[in-house]
Design a protein around this motif. Sequence first.
Motif, PDB file in Angstrom:
ATOM      1  N   ASP A   3       0.894  -1.242  -0.011  1.00 49.33           N
ATOM      2  CA  ASP A   3      -0.063  -0.005  -0.206  1.00 49.33           C
ATOM      3  C   ASP A   3       0.900   1.500  -0.141  1.00 49.33           C
ATOM      4  O   ASP A   3       0.489   2.237  -0.800  1.00 49.33           O
ATOM      5  N   ALA A   4       2.069   1.166   0.710  1.00 49.28           N
ATOM      6  CA  ALA A   4       3.026   2.382   0.733  1.00 49.28           C
ATOM      7  C   ALA A   4       3.518   2.491  -0.459  1.00 49.28           C
ATOM      8  O   ALA A   4       3.819   3.915  -0.964  1.00 49.28           O
ATOM      9  N   ASP A   5       3.687   1.683  -1.544  1.00 45.21           N
ATOM     10  CA  ASP A   5       4.107   1.926  -2.830  1.00 45.21           C
ATOM     11  C   ASP A   5       3.171   2.585  -3.806  1.00 45.21           C
ATOM     12  O   ASP A   5       3.435   2.955  -4.763  1.00 45.21           O
ATOM     13  N   LEU A   6       1.908   2.198  -3.307  1.00 41.68           N
ATOM     14  CA  LEU A   6       0.815   2.805  -4.556  1.00 41.68           C
ATOM     15  C   LEU A   6       0.721   4.241  -4.386  1.00 41.68           C
ATOM     16  O   LEU A   6       0.471   5.065  -3.357  1.00 41.68           O
ATOM     17  N   VAL A   7       0.633   4.862  -5.804  1.00 46.26           N
ATOM     18  CA  VAL A   7       0.468   6.302  -5.762  1.00 46.26           C
ATOM     19  C   VAL A   7      -0.954   6.638  -5.882  1.00 46.26           C
ATOM     20  O   VAL A   7      -1.806   6.320  -6.532  1.00 46.26           O
ATOM     21  N   VAL A   8      -1.402   7.614  -5.028  1.00 47.81           N
ATOM     22  CA  VAL A   8      -2.873   8.247  -5.162  1.00 47.81           C
ATOM     23  C   VAL A   8      -3.044   9.562  -5.587  1.00 47.81           C
ATOM     24  O   VAL A   8      -2.418  10.341  -5.030  1.00 47.81           O
ATOM     25  N   ILE A   9      -3.744   9.631  -6.762  1.00 47.96           N
ATOM     26  CA  ILE A   9      -3.869  10.696  -7.572  1.00 47.96           C
ATOM     27  C   ILE A   9      -5.209  11.147  -7.414  1.00 47.96           C
ATOM     28  O   ILE A   9      -6.300  10.438  -7.634  1.00 47.96           O
ATOM     29  N   ALA A  10      -5.552  12.189  -6.908  1.00 45.64           N
ATOM     30  CA  ALA A  10      -6.812  12.882  -6.441  1.00 45.64           C
ATOM     31  C   ALA A  10      -7.351  13.499  -7.806  1.00 45.64           C
ATOM     32  O   ALA A  10      -7.071  14.440  -8.286  1.00 45.64           O
ATOM     33  N   HIS A  11      -8.171  12.494  -8.435  1.00 45.64           N
ATOM     34  CA  HIS A  11      -9.088  13.020  -9.523  1.00 45.64           C
ATOM     35  C   HIS A  11      -9.841  14.431  -9.564  1.00 45.64           C
ATOM     36  O   HIS A  11     -10.914  14.422  -8.622  1.00 45.64           O
ATOM     37  N   ARG A  12      -9.355  15.429 -10.268  1.00 45.38           N
ATOM     38  CA  ARG A  12     -10.151  16.466  -9.956  1.00 45.38           C
ATOM     39  C   ARG A  12     -10.012  17.150  -8.710  1.00 45.38           C
ATOM     40  O   ARG A  12     -11.069  17.898  -8.402  1.00 45.38           O
ATOM     41  N   GLY A  13      -9.262  16.794  -7.732  1.00 43.24           N
ATOM     42  CA  GLY A  13      -8.999  17.146  -6.409  1.00 43.24           C
ATOM     43  C   GLY A  13     -10.083  16.353  -5.611  1.00 43.24           C
ATOM     44  O   GLY A  13     -10.770  16.760  -4.565  1.00 43.24           O
ATOM     45  N   PHE A  14     -10.359  14.949  -5.831  1.00 42.79           N
ATOM     46  CA  PHE A  14     -11.086  14.270  -5.153  1.00 42.79           C
ATOM     47  C   PHE A  14     -12.583  14.785  -5.469  1.00 42.79           C
ATOM     48  O   PHE A  14     -13.271  15.191  -4.515  1.00 42.79           O
ATOM     49  N   ALA A  15     -12.965  14.734  -6.580  1.00 42.40           N
ATOM     50  CA  ALA A  15     -14.023  15.112  -7.123  1.00 42.40           C
ATOM     51  C   ALA A  15     -15.415  14.461  -6.335  1.00 42.40           C
ATOM     52  O   ALA A  15     -16.518  15.099  -6.433  1.00 42.40           O
ATOM     53  N   GLY A  16     -15.384  13.223  -5.814  1.00 38.84           N
ATOM     54  CA  GLY A  16     -16.557  12.468  -5.084  1.00 38.84           C
ATOM     55  C   GLY A  16     -16.840  13.456  -3.601  1.00 38.84           C
ATOM     56  O   GLY A  16     -17.788  13.305  -3.331  1.00 38.84           O
ATOM     57  N   VAL A  17     -15.869  14.292  -3.327  1.00 39.14           N
ATOM     58  CA  VAL A  17     -16.054  14.928  -1.870  1.00 39.14           C
ATOM     59  C   VAL A  17     -15.551  16.193  -1.830  1.00 39.14           C
ATOM     60  O   VAL A  17     -16.306  16.716  -0.676  1.00 39.14           O
ATOM     61  N   ASN A  18     -15.261  16.726  -2.925  1.00 39.28           N
ATOM     62  CA  ASN A  18     -15.044  18.207  -2.923  1.00 39.28           C
ATOM     63  C   ASN A  18     -15.413  18.827  -4.211  1.00 39.28           C
ATOM     64  O   ASN A  18     -15.667  17.897  -5.599  1.00 39.28           O
ATOM     65  N   ARG A  35      -0.497  13.346  -5.429  1.00 36.34           N
ATOM     66  CA  ARG A  35      -0.685  14.154  -6.542  1.00 36.34           C
ATOM     67  C   ARG A  35      -2.245  14.438  -6.451  1.00 36.34           C
ATOM     68  O   ARG A  35      -3.068  13.817  -6.331  1.00 36.34           O
ATOM     69  N   VAL A  36      -2.158  15.630  -7.182  1.00 38.87           N
ATOM     70  CA  VAL A  36      -3.601  16.033  -7.606  1.00 38.87           C
ATOM     71  C   VAL A  36      -3.982  16.173  -9.115  1.00 38.87           C
ATOM     72  O   VAL A  36      -2.919  16.819 -10.051  1.00 38.87           O
ATOM     73  N   GLU A  37      -4.960  15.688  -9.522  1.00 40.53           N
ATOM     74  CA  GLU A  37      -5.151  15.640 -11.209  1.00 40.53           C
ATOM     75  C   GLU A  37      -5.956  16.762 -11.376  1.00 40.53           C
ATOM     76  O   GLU A  37      -7.076  16.976 -10.618  1.00 40.53           O
ATOM     77  N   LEU A  38      -5.922  17.537 -12.588  1.00 44.43           N
ATOM     78  CA  LEU A  38      -6.928  18.668 -12.816  1.00 44.43           C
ATOM     79  C   LEU A  38      -6.950  18.679 -14.405  1.00 44.43           C
ATOM     80  O   LEU A  38      -6.109  18.151 -15.133  1.00 44.43           O
ATOM     81  N   ASP A  39      -8.036  19.530 -14.791  1.00 41.88           N
ATOM     82  CA  ASP A  39      -8.233  19.685 -16.256  1.00 41.88           C
ATOM     83  C   ASP A  39      -7.862  20.979 -16.832  1.00 41.88           C
ATOM     84  O   ASP A  39      -8.160  21.926 -15.956  1.00 41.88           O
ATOM     85  N   ALA A  40      -7.423  21.339 -17.906  1.00 35.59           N
ATOM     86  CA  ALA A  40      -6.979  22.707 -18.280  1.00 35.59           C
ATOM     87  C   ALA A  40      -7.690  22.892 -19.817  1.00 35.59           C
ATOM     88  O   ALA A  40      -7.212  22.035 -20.650  1.00 35.59           O
ATOM     89  N   VAL A  41      -8.278  23.750 -19.807  1.00 36.96           N
ATOM     90  CA  VAL A  41      -9.015  24.406 -21.140  1.00 36.96           C
ATOM     91  C   VAL A  41      -8.574  25.568 -21.453  1.00 36.96           C
ATOM     92  O   VAL A  41      -8.292  26.638 -20.562  1.00 36.96           O
ATOM     93  N   ALA A  42      -8.936  26.042 -22.532  1.00 36.21           N
ATOM     94  CA  ALA A  42      -8.743  27.548 -22.878  1.00 36.21           C
ATOM     95  C   ALA A  42     -10.203  28.116 -23.001  1.00 36.21           C
ATOM     96  O   ALA A  42     -11.061  27.521 -23.564  1.00 36.21           O
ATOM     97  N   CYS A  43     -10.110  29.652 -22.605  1.00 35.97           N
ATOM     98  CA  CYS A  43     -11.244  30.335 -22.694  1.00 35.97           C
ATOM     99  C   CYS A  43     -11.165  31.051 -24.084  1.00 35.97           C
ATOM    100  O   CYS A  43     -10.174  30.938 -24.827  1.00 35.97           O
ATOM    101  N   ALA A  44     -11.973  32.265 -24.128  1.00 40.45           N
ATOM    102  CA  ALA A  44     -11.958  32.902 -25.617  1.00 40.45           C
ATOM    103  C   ALA A  44     -10.659  33.516 -25.954  1.00 40.45           C
ATOM    104  O   ALA A  44     -10.343  33.430 -26.990  1.00 40.45           O
ATOM    105  N   ASP A  45      -9.733  34.083 -25.068  1.00 41.21           N
ATOM    106  CA  ASP A  45      -8.695  34.676 -25.319  1.00 41.21           C
ATOM    107  C   ASP A  45      -7.439  33.860 -25.119  1.00 41.21           C
ATOM    108  O   ASP A  45      -6.038  34.130 -25.052  1.00 41.21           O
TER     109      ASP A  45
END
Length: 245
Positions: A3-18, A35-45
């Motif tokens: 369990d100590a070797d397993l990496v946990v990455i929080a999907h969108r900052g643990f989207a199930g609770v946040n 680590r924390v996973e997040l999404d990056a998108v572009a707005c109009a500019d």
Amino acid sequence: MTDADLVVIAHRGFAGVNPENTVGAVRAAASRADRVELDAVACADGTPIVFHDARLDSGPESRGITDGTGTVADHPPETVTAATVRGSGERVPTLDRLVAETAVPLDVELKRPGTSVRRGSLPAAERTAARERWQPFVDRVLDELGDRDVRFSSFCEGALAAVRERDSSVPLAPLCRNLDVGRELAARYDADAIHPSLAAVRAGDVPTDRTVNVWTIRTWHEARDAVASGADGLIADYPGLTRWL
């Protein structure tokens, strides 16, 4: 693997609770994830925004998770960042704000550069044009992240190629629903990891020559299946899912 070797990455900052992809979510997840996973998108500019869906309200590829309206790519940043996520009081952040207000290592999924894109592996004749569509957005994302501990992922070959065009050493991880596609893109762009779906690792022969982080894990038994299939890490919606491994 322990369990100590397993990496946990929080999907969108643990989207199930946040409230997903917000500064508050990243801060809340930081103490319970590697680590924390997040999404990056572009707005109009072209400003990089931390958001997943195409629209602020409901519609194609969108769940209606904010009190805003319209397509993210059509709005200026001040309109997008005025929207709050699911009534939480947390607003949609720009990437530079999130970087300034958090410190945890990040996995950044490059989702949309403001134009239509193709997923998966592309024919050789299409790769240069795909990279060029992504390059301005990817350059801005890289500039804003600076020296942050970050790994980039994407379903889109053009995004991976644009990162590699800019930086030959930054960590990459192709996202895939098919392990063969993940292997192909990882080899082409010298990626240190592959991020396959849980269905893909259940069905396929999991690579051992690269780190394999599996998405999206929502239950303890999905976590157990992913690890049994050879996962090195879990991209999870909830903390604590490794308890019964």
